[in-house]
Design an enzyme around this catalytic site. Sequence first.
Site, PDB file in Angstrom:
ATOM      1  N   ASP A  89       0.814  -1.211   0.000  1.00 61.42           N
ATOM      2  CA  ASP A  89       0.000   0.000   0.000  1.00 61.42           C
ATOM      3  C   ASP A  89       0.848   1.261   0.000  1.00 61.42           C
ATOM      4  O   ASP A  89       0.708   2.133  -0.866  1.00 61.42           O
ATOM      5  CB  ASP A  89      -0.937   0.020   1.214  1.00 61.42           C
ATOM      6  N   ARG A  93      -0.927   1.394  16.618  1.00 60.96           N
ATOM      7  CA  ARG A  93      -1.439   2.523  15.853  1.00 60.96           C
ATOM      8  C   ARG A  93      -1.469   3.851  16.615  1.00 60.96           C
ATOM      9  O   ARG A  93      -1.163   4.899  16.040  1.00 60.96           O
ATOM     10  CB  ARG A  93      -2.833   2.210  15.294  1.00 60.96           C
ATOM     11  N   SER A 138      -2.241  -9.715   3.333  1.00 62.63           N
ATOM     12  CA  SER A 138      -2.119  -8.438   4.025  1.00 62.63           C
ATOM     13  C   SER A 138      -1.586  -8.739   5.419  1.00 62.63           C
ATOM     14  O   SER A 138      -2.232  -9.438   6.197  1.00 62.63           O
ATOM     15  CB  SER A 138      -3.477  -7.737   4.108  1.00 62.63           C
ATOM     16  N   ASP A 149      -7.802   0.443  10.967  1.00 62.17           N
ATOM     17  CA  ASP A 149      -6.623   1.284  11.128  1.00 62.17           C
ATOM     18  C   ASP A 149      -6.847   2.725  10.706  1.00 62.17           C
ATOM     19  O   ASP A 149      -6.229   3.646  11.251  1.00 62.17           O
ATOM     20  CB  ASP A 149      -5.445   0.689  10.354  1.00 62.17           C
TER      21      ASP A 149
END
Length: 406
Positions: free
Chosen positions: A18, A98, A179, A127
């Site tokens: 990504d 995060r 992923s 996220d």
Amino acid sequence: MDKKDIKKVVLAYSGGLDTSIIIPWLKENYNNPEIIAVAGNVGQADELDGLEEKALKTGASKLIVADLVDEMVEDIIIPSLKMDAKYETYLLGTAFARPVIGKKLAEIALAEGADAICHGATGKGNDQVRFELAIKRFAPDMKIIAPWREWDIKSRDEEIDYAEAHNVPLKISRETSYSKDKNLWHLSHEGLDLEDPKNEPQYDKPGFLEMGVSPVQAPDKPEYVTLGFEAGAPVSLNGEKMKASKIIEKLNEIGGRNGIGIIDIVENRLVGMKDRGVYETPGGTILYKAHEQLEMITVDKETLHEKQKLSIDYADLIYNGKWYTPLQEALTAFANEADKYCTGSVTLKLYKGNIIPAGMESPYSLYSENLVTFGESDYDQAQAAGFINLWGLPTKVQAYREQGKL
């Protein structure tokens, strides 16, 4: 803010699929802004290798690597351990990292005079919420760019097409493009064959598991570990004092080789859909088990039961990106107070994916062998009759009402 006015962007950069294609995409779609790539080091180890060269080659002006390991462990993981926080059996690996990454992105963006912060989280996942709530807390006026909510790319296959067309080097192929998210605490796997819940994960396929082996491949001999705690926080492993992040690192090695901490779950995402994932959390699983064992003898019944109820709220809060909130501060204060006597040591036996309690002790133990023994003790069993009469009085009165004796 108009796209043409965005001159400098801070990008949350992992070097994965990504974020690798986001750099050329931003150049093409946002009037060629300067892009400062920021990688939060949360313990992903070799994933940081070669990251600067890749970022610069794909168009970033520089790469900033922020060491966030101890902040993540001390400020988020340890309080969560004290609260025994789990989200539907998930030990919150991605969610732990995060908040500190989002906070650092905001700090760097303000320091660099950036016009926007960009991240590679999809519009389907959790996220995006976690990053953006942290950014809003520390840079509330900063513009946020989320390409997955803007671009025409619809799948990971199309991402790979875009990368190939723009000469972006990738470490994955179309057949191995799970992923993944990795940090000191865990590794997650999503996508490909895992998207169908009827498919068994390929645990024994070389390269699938990265933090350890499957229970099938684990040794036939058990391994013992002893963890020391002070006020609910881990302070030693097998008698050796060390900081918590080092304990987790060592437990990852030990747990990994014994097939510990692999789960396959379908969880309820914040955005409303169910998602299937495989998580590897070898060290964290051992740590949680040891902590829960020690709480059995050091935390009183009412406090423990209340903490078990609050742990669901605490896990929801972390999972849903609400770490930097007054509620988190209040619940963390409760966890610290509840665990102030959670000091001692716990020994566990690890065997082929299993964690078997093998003894615990504490200077603050509430366990009294004298009271509970089947042998002679100071406990007067005759007193139980009066207790039961009072405890059972409402039940007795209800029976009288039904029999017409009131």
